[in-house]
Write a protein that holds these residues in place. Structure first.
Motif, PDB file in Angstrom:
ATOM      1  N   THR A  82      -4.880  -1.026   5.140  1.00 34.45           N
ATOM      2  CA  THR A  82      -5.498  -0.806   3.996  1.00 34.45           C
ATOM      3  C   THR A  82      -5.047   0.479   3.292  1.00 34.45           C
ATOM      4  O   THR A  82      -4.954   0.564   2.105  1.00 34.45           O
ATOM      5  CB  THR A  82      -7.082  -0.625   4.187  1.00 34.45           C
ATOM      6  N   ASP A  83      -5.098   1.510   3.992  1.00 40.38           N
ATOM      7  CA  ASP A  83      -4.459   2.678   3.493  1.00 40.38           C
ATOM      8  C   ASP A  83      -3.148   2.428   2.833  1.00 40.38           C
ATOM      9  O   ASP A  83      -2.807   3.066   1.739  1.00 40.38           O
ATOM     10  CB  ASP A  83      -4.500   3.842   4.586  1.00 40.38           C
ATOM     11  N   VAL A  84      -2.232   1.827   3.553  1.00 42.72           N
ATOM     12  CA  VAL A  84      -1.012   1.702   2.933  1.00 42.72           C
ATOM     13  C   VAL A  84      -0.925   1.104   1.547  1.00 42.72           C
ATOM     14  O   VAL A  84      -0.137   1.425   0.590  1.00 42.72           O
ATOM     15  CB  VAL A  84       0.165   1.123   4.000  1.00 42.72           C
ATOM     16  N   ALA A  85      -1.703  -0.280   1.807  1.00 46.21           N
ATOM     17  CA  ALA A  85      -1.624  -1.103   0.544  1.00 46.21           C
ATOM     18  C   ALA A  85      -2.350  -0.416  -0.822  1.00 46.21           C
ATOM     19  O   ALA A  85      -1.657  -0.446  -1.856  1.00 46.21           O
ATOM     20  CB  ALA A  85      -2.686  -2.166   0.852  1.00 46.21           C
ATOM     21  N   ARG A  86      -3.323   0.544  -0.401  1.00 48.39           N
ATOM     22  CA  ARG A  86      -3.779   1.207  -1.508  1.00 48.39           C
ATOM     23  C   ARG A  86      -2.974   2.290  -2.153  1.00 48.39           C
ATOM     24  O   ARG A  86      -2.780   2.501  -3.298  1.00 48.39           O
ATOM     25  CB  ARG A  86      -5.162   1.997  -1.128  1.00 48.39           C
ATOM     26  N   LYS A  87      -2.305   2.773  -1.166  1.00 54.53           N
ATOM     27  CA  LYS A  87      -1.219   3.847  -1.841  1.00 54.53           C
ATOM     28  C   LYS A  87      -0.138   3.282  -2.509  1.00 54.53           C
ATOM     29  O   LYS A  87       0.304   3.710  -3.449  1.00 54.53           O
ATOM     30  CB  LYS A  87      -0.628   4.629  -0.682  1.00 54.53           C
ATOM     31  N   VAL A  88       0.437   1.918  -2.335  1.00 57.76           N
ATOM     32  CA  VAL A  88       1.290   1.046  -2.972  1.00 57.76           C
ATOM     33  C   VAL A  88       0.767   0.812  -4.461  1.00 57.76           C
ATOM     34  O   VAL A  88       1.506   1.168  -5.234  1.00 57.76           O
ATOM     35  CB  VAL A  88       1.539  -0.148  -2.299  1.00 57.76           C
TER      36      VAL A  88
END
Length: 466
Positions: A82-88
């Protein structure tokens, strides 16, 4: 002044350890403030640890600890993904939704629901339209993604752990031997490192999941465009930022685009809610495929040669497109056919009912339908996401076959026969039926006609007994 009252110089190494106090403090923090055995301290000093700047050492430890921070969520971490996806999506821009977007979504879904009520017998009372930002789509759908990819994540994590451990074993052990106390048993050390490498593998797969979903969130138009029941119950989600990008260059009024996409998404949600067994069939098919997937261990080991196992971003880039075996196993191929069939049936039915519901109200419905089909045939979001997460390649031609099947059912027996194909999983068309549409329709007609004959015979016999 007595010796025991001399002031302590924190910058002076402890003469009994050979390490500066700051280094001792840093090492103690790694062990939960527990005192280190004197023998270990002496070994660290003999390794030259005392000559390393404390700031540099702490920076290295922070990097390592961050890799293993937080709870162990198993082969895939929803938190990391989730953290990576939100940063993307944040990097690409993720505008927040306001009252205007919420009103548009609510009204579009209300209208779509009314139109669909005129062309299908499948009902789903209580559906509500919502407008989501890209991040909101990620947050809401993550639990289902986690459930679906967990089996393949486990296989990938273990394969990565094995490959990473292999890089550090044998001759590779010399690369890290200087970091360990003298006399360390290599086998014992690798036994401790192996679980750490599995955690690294999990972190890497979770990062890949996040990257894939972040990219998908920047493209997906509605909550379940990938033909999977991803969203919360009764939610018909539209993603306005992506719809706006989709509508550019179409020369079609934005309101018409919104309504058409609302009809498609509402049709999917009607299907998922009115056919309760469908969700389980889909999830089982995805998990069966993922569980039997073959991991290309040779490609992974080759990609990892000479890589720094603590640099997860570099490892992830190096492993892109190298996780999955290009040749599916027999069981994997069977699961793939079953999954492709379910996805094709869903979109085929949605195509048919959407075209009927929208054609009577939207002047450019046919053009929008063709645009959606071209988007799908050239590698839509579903195909791209499955390919990156579980190595799955969808065949768009199956979707057109499914649409032809439902249209043929309706032509032969009306809406009741078309929607009746969802009455039970045993009645639903199979992959073989997509290859023989007319044969499937004839069998359904025969079964329906047989019921009519039996009913008529029963009525006749009842009359004779009166």
């Amino acid at each position: 002044m007595p010796d025991d009252l001399d002031p302590i110089d924190d910058a002076t190494p402890d003469p009994g350890s050979g390490l500066p106090p700051e280094m001792l403090d840093a090492l103690k923090r790694m062990t939960g403030s527990a005192d280190l055995p004197p023998e270990m301290v002496e070994q660290f000093a003999a390794m030259g640890l005392g000559s390393i700047p404390v700031g540099q050492f702490e920076g290295l430890m922070t990097q390592v600890q961050s890799m293993f921070a937080g709870p162990d969520e198993g082969p895939v971490s929803s938190t990391v993904a989730t953290d990576v996806a939100r940063k993307v999506v944040a990097a690409a821009g993720d505008p927040s939704m306001g009252a205007r977007e919420a009103d548009l979504a609510r009204e579009a879904v209300h209208v779509a629901d009314l139109w669909l009520g005129q062309v299908t017998e499948l009902e789903a009372p209580g559906l509500r339209g919502v407008a989501w930002s890209r991040s909101e789509w990620i947050e809401d759908t993550m639990p289902v993604w986690h459930e679906m990819v967990a089996p393949v994540a486990q296989g990938v994590s273990r394969a990565l752990a094995s490959a990473l451990t292999a890089q550090l074993s044998g001759d590779g052990f010399e690369a890290i031997s200087g970091m360990l106390p003298r006399g360390t048993n290599p086998a014992a050390a690798m036994g401790q490192i192996a679980p750490m490498m599995e955690r690294v593998g999990s972190s890497m797969f979770s990062m890949q999941l996040g990257q894939g979903l972040g990219a998908l969130a920047g493209d997906i138009l509605t909550g379940t465009e990938v033909s999977l029941p991803l969203t919360s119950d009764d939610v018909v989600a539209l993603v306005p930022a992506n719809i706006a990008a989709f509508a550019e260059g179409l020369e079609i009024e934005a309101d018409e685009v919104w309504l058409y996409l609302a009809v498609r998404e509402t049709a999917r949600m009607r299907l998922f809610r009115a056919v309760p067994w469908l969700e389980a069939q889909l999830l089982v098919a995805v998990q069966d495929y993922a569980r039997d997937i073959a991991i290309d261990t040779d490609a992974i080991e080759s990609a990892l040669t000479g890589m720094d196992p603590t640099d997860t971003e570099a490892l992830q880039a190096q492993l892109a497109d190298k996780l999955f075996s290009p040749t599916p196993t027999g069981s994997q191929q069977a699961a793939l056919v079953r999954l492709e069939t379910w996805l094709a049936l869903i979109e085929g039915w949605v195509d048919v009912v959407t075209d009927q519901a929208a054609a009577a109200h939207l002047p450019r419905a046919a053009a929008l339908g063709e645009t959606v089909r071209r988007r799908r045939a050239t590698g839509g979001p579903a195909e791209k996401t499955f390919a990156s997460l579980v190595g799955l390649q969808l065949r768009p031609r199956r979707l057109r076959d499914a649409a032809n099947l439902f249209a043929a059912l309706e032509a032969a027996g009306g809406v009741a026969m078309r929607d009746g194909a969802w009455a039970h999983p045993d009645l639903a068309p199979s992959g073989a039926d997509l290859d023989d549409v007319l044969g499937y329709v004839e069998r359904r007609q025969t079964a329906s006609g047989g019921d009519d004959v039996d009913a008529a015979l029963e009525a006749l016999l009842r009359e004779e007994t009166l």
